[in-house]
Design an enzyme around this catalytic site. Structure first.
Site, PDB file in Angstrom:
ATOM      1  N   GLU A 296       0.851  -1.374   0.023  1.00  0.00           N
ATOM      2  CA  GLU A 296       0.081   0.010  -0.102  1.00  0.00           C
ATOM      3  C   GLU A 296       1.027   1.277  -0.128  1.00  0.00           C
ATOM      4  O   GLU A 296       1.357   1.652   1.053  1.00  0.00           O
ATOM      5  CB  GLU A 296      -0.829   0.103   1.302  1.00  0.00           C
ATOM      6  CG  GLU A 296      -1.804  -1.095   1.150  1.00  0.00           C
ATOM      7  CD  GLU A 296      -3.089  -0.928   0.172  1.00  0.00           C
ATOM      8  OE1 GLU A 296      -2.981   0.190  -0.379  1.00  0.00           O
ATOM      9  OE2 GLU A 296      -3.877  -1.871   0.420  1.00  0.00           O
ATOM     10  N   CYS A 330      -2.812   8.799   2.473  1.00  0.00           N
ATOM     11  CA  CYS A 330      -2.404   8.412   1.018  1.00  0.00           C
ATOM     12  C   CYS A 330      -3.373   8.604   0.117  1.00  0.00           C
ATOM     13  O   CYS A 330      -3.116   8.903  -1.108  1.00  0.00           O
ATOM     14  CB  CYS A 330      -2.113   7.090   1.216  1.00  0.00           C
ATOM     15  SG  CYS A 330      -3.696   6.084   1.679  1.00  0.00           S
TER      16      CYS A 330
END
Length: 539
Positions: A296, A330
């Site tokens: 990720e 993010c």
């Protein structure tokens, strides 16, 4: 970022600056926030002035001592003794032994224990959320929401524990059964980042546990108190159920521990959250041993606003997506593409909205915007603003460091840059929003897709055909594709992750559980005959 044999993400390097000596003078101890009356709740989480950062059924740690600092006032909170490589070796052996016991526990019973973990977190949500605000810097409602996300994933995992399984397939051979069998990978290594120090562990931990895996967690050094506090809550549940504590092991540490995890063949799956640059190194190390990685990584997310958009949705959505967590998600919106017909109106309204943001202490309930996590992040912010100016951008709001204690900067809007400017294509983990004009749907879609990352994306429109083109094969190339909502704020029911340089990993909902298991295709002959597949005769 300085070179390391294994740079385990930007947060590890940031953590290096706060390494402290093993001997603490009394004067230093008295300045720790944990010893101040208003932070007495820290001790309710089981924290002390100096905490052991290794858990494998017992607490320990023989490495360096790291003191973490509050980003809102730059004051020391408490310290954690990190793991040595000897601690790592001892812990991974205990985790593998604990797995042998855990794998024999029926999946629904594993789900029941995960349910208890969720309930234990519920009882500590206020204190744990406050710790996230204090040590990471995000505002309390976001911090409590992060803990809630772990709780929600536990609830999700409970139901999943009675549902995981493979199909029974039709066999072409008479008297044969063809089935898929799913088994745990064994030990799941989890390396998490500073910006979501609870939720990302929760996504991995709850799902990995009901799948029958043991977990080995290495959080960010700059949020190691959170790692310790969460593990204490989980460990108590395991202890109450007479489950070996090493099923949920903790190994606080830096690059040496991360390197060991990436290279260790005993780690069946390594889940890594961090920068694209470091994720690439992780992937190579894990692939070198033919291991599995769940990545990720970075996101350079865009919102594309068309001329028919409802601006009453656009303004608050862009504000939250760009400014939430001070731009340190993010999924933060870093690029805002506005149709040329509405560009000036939206910029004006957005700048007015920015001016109303309540900046302050993350623990103050009226605050909407807190500090950046570290001083290094402040320097990255200033460098990005300067680069944007040099490349032709105009700062229409913000752009400066705030004159107050802590790591505060102004949320910033930059206009006038070309869509392919190098700074626009750079993910700066800070609250900087680049606003650009576009003319056509094809242009808006193409600009969304032209960056290397492919995490989150959103359009605002009322055109039904455009919506389905956006969702289709020539639309957004991201893992998260939204319509009329921000780029951030994903729900746990869907798989979370992104494409391209975001790493391709998926966590949390949908069929993400499959990543934590290995699949076997099994054929069972229950007759006395031996027919071969494809009608082959071998006589």
């Amino acid at each position: 970022m300085q070179h390391l044999s294994f740079a385990l993400s930007r947060h590890i390097l940031l953590g290096k600056r706060i390494l402290a000596s093993c001997k603490r003078p009394a004067a230093f101890m008295s300045t720790l926030l944990i010893n101040q009356p208003q932070y007495a709740w820290l001790k309710d989480l089981g924290l002390k002035e100096e905490n052991e950062g290794v858990y494998n059924g017992i607490w320990g740690g023989r490495g360096e001592i790291v003191t973490t600092y509050c980003p809102a006032n730059a004051e020391p909170i408490a310290s954690v003794r990190q793991a040595s490589l000897e601690d790592y070796e001892e812990t991974i052996k205990k985790a593998k032994e604990a797995w042998k016991i855990w794998a024999d526990v029926p999946a629904p019973k594993r789900g029941e224990i995960v349910r208890q973990i969720g309930d234990a977190l519920r009882k500590k949500i206020k204190d744990l959320g406050s710790l996230v605000s204090l040590e990471m810097g995000k505002i309390f409602v976001e911090s409590a929401g992060e803990v809630q996300e772990y709780i929600d994933v536990c609830d999700y995992a409970v139901g999943l524990s009675r549902m995981i399984g493979g199909p029974v397939l039709p066999s072409e051979r008479p008297g044969h059964a063809l089935i898929e069998q799913w088994n745990p990978v064994g030990l799941v290594g989890i390396i998490t980042a500073f910006n979501f120090p609870v939720a990302v562990y929760g996504w991995n931990n709850a799902i990995a546990m009901i799948c029958g895996n043991a977990c080995l967690w290495k959080g960010a050094p700059t949020t190691s108190l959170i790692s310790v506090a969460v593990t204490k809550i989980v460990a108590k549940v395991l202890e109450d159920n007479k489950v070996p504590g090493a099923v949920c092991s903790l190994i606080c540490g830096g690059a040496d521990i991360g390197t060991a995890m990436a290279r260790d063949e005993r780690v069946g799956l390594l889940s890594f959250t961090g920068s694209t640059k470091v994720g690439k190194q992780v992937a190579l190390m894990v692939q070198e041993r033919f291991g599995r990685s769940l990545l990720e990584l970075g996101g350079n997310n865009a919102i594309v606003v068309f001329e028919d958009a409802d601006l009453n949705l656009v303004i608050p959505s862009a504000l939250f997506a760009a400014v939430g967590t001070a731009g340190q998600r993010c999924t933060t919106a870093r690029r805002l593409f506005l149709h040329e017909s509405i560009h000036d109106e939206v910029v004006e309204k957005l700048a007015k909205a920015y001016a109303q943001i309540r900046i302050g202490d993350p623990l103050d309930s009226t605050t909407l915007y807190g500090p950046l996590h570290t001083k290094q992040a402040v320097m990255m912010f200033l460098d990005a603003v300067e680069q944007a100016k040099q490349q032709g951008g105009s700062v229409v709001y913000g752009g400066k460091v705030l004159n107050r204690p802590g790591n505060y900067v102004e949320p910033t809007i930059v206009t006038g840059l070309p869509h392919n400017a190098s700074i626009v294509h750079t993910e700066t983990f800070a609250p900087i929003l680049y606003v650009l004009k576009f003319k056509t749907e094809e242009e808006g879609f193409a600009w969304n897709n032209e960056v290397k990352q492919g995490l989150s994306s959103s359009i605002f429109t009322r055109d039904l055909g455009r919506i389905f083109r956006w969702l289709g094969p020539k639309g957004s190339d991201c893992g998260v594709v939204n319509v009329n909502i921000p780029t951030s704020g994903a729900e746990i029911g869907g798989a979370f992750g992104g494409e391209k340089h975001t790493g391709g990993g998926r966590e949390s909902g949908s069929d993400s559980w499959k990543l934590y298991m290995r699949r076997s295709t099994c054929t069972i002959n229950y007759t006395k005959d031996l027919p071969l597949a494809q009608g082959i005769k071998f006589q």
